[in-house]
Design a protein around this motif. Structure first.
Motif, PDB file in Angstrom:
ATOM      1  N   PHE A 107     -37.905  -3.101  12.091  1.00 11.79           N
ATOM      2  CA  PHE A 107     -38.976  -3.693  12.881  1.00 11.79           C
ATOM      3  C   PHE A 107     -39.523  -4.903  12.144  1.00 11.79           C
ATOM      4  O   PHE A 107     -39.380  -5.006  10.926  1.00 11.79           O
ATOM      5  CB  PHE A 107     -40.124  -2.689  13.082  1.00 11.79           C
ATOM      6  CG  PHE A 107     -39.769  -1.496  13.913  1.00 11.79           C
ATOM      7  CD1 PHE A 107     -39.838  -1.557  15.294  1.00 11.79           C
ATOM      8  CD2 PHE A 107     -39.383  -0.311  13.308  1.00 11.79           C
ATOM      9  CE1 PHE A 107     -39.510  -0.449  16.061  1.00 11.79           C
ATOM     10  CE2 PHE A 107     -39.062   0.800  14.076  1.00 11.79           C
ATOM     11  CZ  PHE A 107     -39.128   0.728  15.457  1.00 11.79           C
ATOM     12  N   PRO A 108     -40.198  -5.806  12.868  1.00 14.44           N
ATOM     13  CA  PRO A 108     -40.835  -6.945  12.185  1.00 14.44           C
ATOM     14  C   PRO A 108     -41.936  -6.464  11.242  1.00 14.44           C
ATOM     15  O   PRO A 108     -42.576  -5.441  11.505  1.00 14.44           O
ATOM     16  CB  PRO A 108     -41.437  -7.770  13.326  1.00 14.44           C
ATOM     17  CG  PRO A 108     -40.915  -7.206  14.590  1.00 14.44           C
ATOM     18  CD  PRO A 108     -40.388  -5.837  14.305  1.00 14.44           C
ATOM     19  N   ASN A 109     -42.160  -7.189  10.165  1.00 14.03           N
ATOM     20  CA  ASN A 109     -43.271  -6.878   9.260  1.00 14.03           C
ATOM     21  C   ASN A 109     -44.548  -6.784  10.066  1.00 14.03           C
ATOM     22  O   ASN A 109     -44.772  -7.561  10.987  1.00 14.03           O
ATOM     23  CB  ASN A 109     -43.426  -7.968   8.191  1.00 14.03           C
ATOM     24  CG  ASN A 109     -42.737  -7.595   6.913  1.00 14.03           C
ATOM     25  OD1 ASN A 109     -42.178  -6.519   6.777  1.00 14.03           O
ATOM     26  ND2 ASN A 109     -42.763  -8.498   5.966  1.00 14.03           N
ATOM     27  N   PHE A 152     -37.910   0.370   8.945  1.00 14.90           N
ATOM     28  CA  PHE A 152     -37.698  -0.607   7.885  1.00 14.90           C
ATOM     29  C   PHE A 152     -38.311  -1.900   8.390  1.00 14.90           C
ATOM     30  O   PHE A 152     -37.819  -2.479   9.347  1.00 14.90           O
ATOM     31  CB  PHE A 152     -36.203  -0.798   7.597  1.00 14.90           C
ATOM     32  CG  PHE A 152     -35.533   0.459   7.144  1.00 14.90           C
ATOM     33  CD1 PHE A 152     -35.585   0.836   5.817  1.00 14.90           C
ATOM     34  CD2 PHE A 152     -34.884   1.280   8.043  1.00 14.90           C
ATOM     35  CE1 PHE A 152     -34.992   2.012   5.396  1.00 14.90           C
ATOM     36  CE2 PHE A 152     -34.286   2.455   7.636  1.00 14.90           C
ATOM     37  CZ  PHE A 152     -34.345   2.826   6.301  1.00 14.90           C
ATOM     38  N   ARG A 153     -39.385  -2.318   7.746  1.00 18.46           N
ATOM     39  CA  ARG A 153     -40.062  -3.532   8.197  1.00 18.46           C
ATOM     40  C   ARG A 153     -39.561  -4.718   7.391  1.00 18.46           C
ATOM     41  O   ARG A 153     -39.434  -4.622   6.173  1.00 18.46           O
ATOM     42  CB  ARG A 153     -41.564  -3.357   8.070  1.00 18.46           C
ATOM     43  CG  ARG A 153     -42.074  -2.304   9.057  1.00 18.46           C
ATOM     44  CD  ARG A 153     -43.538  -1.979   8.873  1.00 18.46           C
ATOM     45  NE  ARG A 153     -43.953  -0.917   9.762  1.00 18.46           N
ATOM     46  CZ  ARG A 153     -43.858   0.382   9.478  1.00 18.46           C
ATOM     47  NH1 ARG A 153     -43.342   0.773   8.334  1.00 18.46           N
ATOM     48  NH2 ARG A 153     -44.261   1.283  10.341  1.00 18.46           N
ATOM     49  N   GLN A 154     -39.269  -5.822   8.098  1.00 13.45           N
ATOM     50  CA  GLN A 154     -38.680  -6.978   7.438  1.00 13.45           C
ATOM     51  C   GLN A 154     -39.285  -8.275   7.965  1.00 13.45           C
ATOM     52  O   GLN A 154     -39.785  -8.321   9.092  1.00 13.45           O
ATOM     53  CB  GLN A 154     -37.168  -7.009   7.690  1.00 13.45           C
ATOM     54  CG  GLN A 154     -36.442  -5.808   7.148  1.00 13.45           C
ATOM     55  CD  GLN A 154     -34.949  -5.924   7.361  1.00 13.45           C
ATOM     56  OE1 GLN A 154     -34.409  -6.986   7.609  1.00 13.45           O
ATOM     57  NE2 GLN A 154     -34.265  -4.803   7.254  1.00 13.45           N
ATOM     58  N   GLN A 155     -39.176  -9.307   7.145  1.00  8.48           N
ATOM     59  CA  GLN A 155     -39.571 -10.649   7.558  1.00  8.48           C
ATOM     60  C   GLN A 155     -38.641 -11.099   8.689  1.00  8.48           C
ATOM     61  O   GLN A 155     -37.482 -10.695   8.737  1.00  8.48           O
ATOM     62  CB  GLN A 155     -39.447 -11.636   6.383  1.00  8.48           C
ATOM     63  CG  GLN A 155     -40.391 -11.360   5.231  1.00  8.48           C
ATOM     64  CD  GLN A 155     -41.848 -11.587   5.613  1.00  8.48           C
ATOM     65  OE1 GLN A 155     -42.169 -12.270   6.571  1.00  8.48           O
ATOM     66  NE2 GLN A 155     -42.744 -10.989   4.848  1.00  8.48           N
ATOM     67  N   PRO A 156     -39.120 -11.949   9.594  1.00  8.85           N
ATOM     68  CA  PRO A 156     -38.296 -12.369  10.741  1.00  8.85           C
ATOM     69  C   PRO A 156     -36.938 -12.961  10.367  1.00  8.85           C
ATOM     70  O   PRO A 156     -35.944 -12.688  11.035  1.00  8.85           O
ATOM     71  CB  PRO A 156     -39.163 -13.415  11.444  1.00  8.85           C
ATOM     72  CG  PRO A 156     -40.559 -13.042  11.069  1.00  8.85           C
ATOM     73  CD  PRO A 156     -40.479 -12.477   9.680  1.00  8.85           C
TER      74      PRO A 156
END
Length: 193
Positions: free
Chosen positions: A90-92, A107-111
């Motif tokens: 998912f997006p941060n 799992f949150r990540q930068q775009p």
């Protein structure tokens, strides 16, 4: 075609999708009572007789999510391991209190990281879901200490026999440089070549 037919032909749908197609709460209740549809989970329905498809259902509930890691391996049939939870990126900053109730490990990540290697696959029920490519998936799991070595090796063998090409090798190195500069995946590929 009536609204009820168009929404039921989708196979799997949300309450919101039914309302947008012109169905009322009463129509949904009648369809449930008549056995035309079944309730999969809160707010998600399926045409009667449709096989249970956890990936299609979760994709409807969390449209911003991307199937990743063990869930992606399962979608590509690159593992025999039964996932203990659903891995989704998912997006941060994304937050949803229901993730735990649906056994989703986020799992949150930068775009810029989130969008690398996106593709779509068709699930067993015929639904299309967003997932990371086999190349990105292999890279995501390769140095993850929470994933058993045997699972990683099985995934690598499947990748080598079904997905590897000169283009995927270039893609793998591109993703490695962007995401996991210290990954050992290139050494493993060299050994198997």
């Amino acid at each position: 075609m009536q609204p009820i037919d168009s929404i039921f032909n989708r196979g799997l749908f949300t309450t919101q999708m039914a309302y947008e197609a012109g169905l009322s709460k009463r129509d949904l209740k009648a369809a449930l009572t008549d056995g035309l549809i079944t309730k999969m989970t809160r707010g998600v329905y399926a045409r009667a007789g449709m096989p249970y498809d956890i990936y299609a259902m979760i994709a409807l509930i969390y449209p911003n999510g991307i199937f990743a890691k063990m869930s992606a391996l399962a979608l590509y049939d690159m593992t025999d391991e039964l996932p203990k939870h659903i891995d989704m990126a998912f997006p941060n900053g994304y937050s949803n209190k229901n993730l735990v109730s649906h056994q989703i490990k986020p799992f949150r990540q930068q775009p810029d990281r989130l969008m690398l290697g996106l593709t779509e696959v068709t699930t067993t029920s015929g639904a299309t879901v967003t997932v990371y490519s086999p190349t990105r998936t292999l890279l995501d799991i390769w140095d993850d200490p929470q994933i058993d070595t045997a699972v990683r090796l099985e995934a690598l063998k499947e990748y080598m026999s079904r997905f590897r090409s000169s283009q995927s090798d270039r893609e793998l190195m591109h993703f490695k440089n962007k995401l996991y500069a210290n990954s050992t995946i290139d050494y493993a590929l060299e050994v198997l070549v």
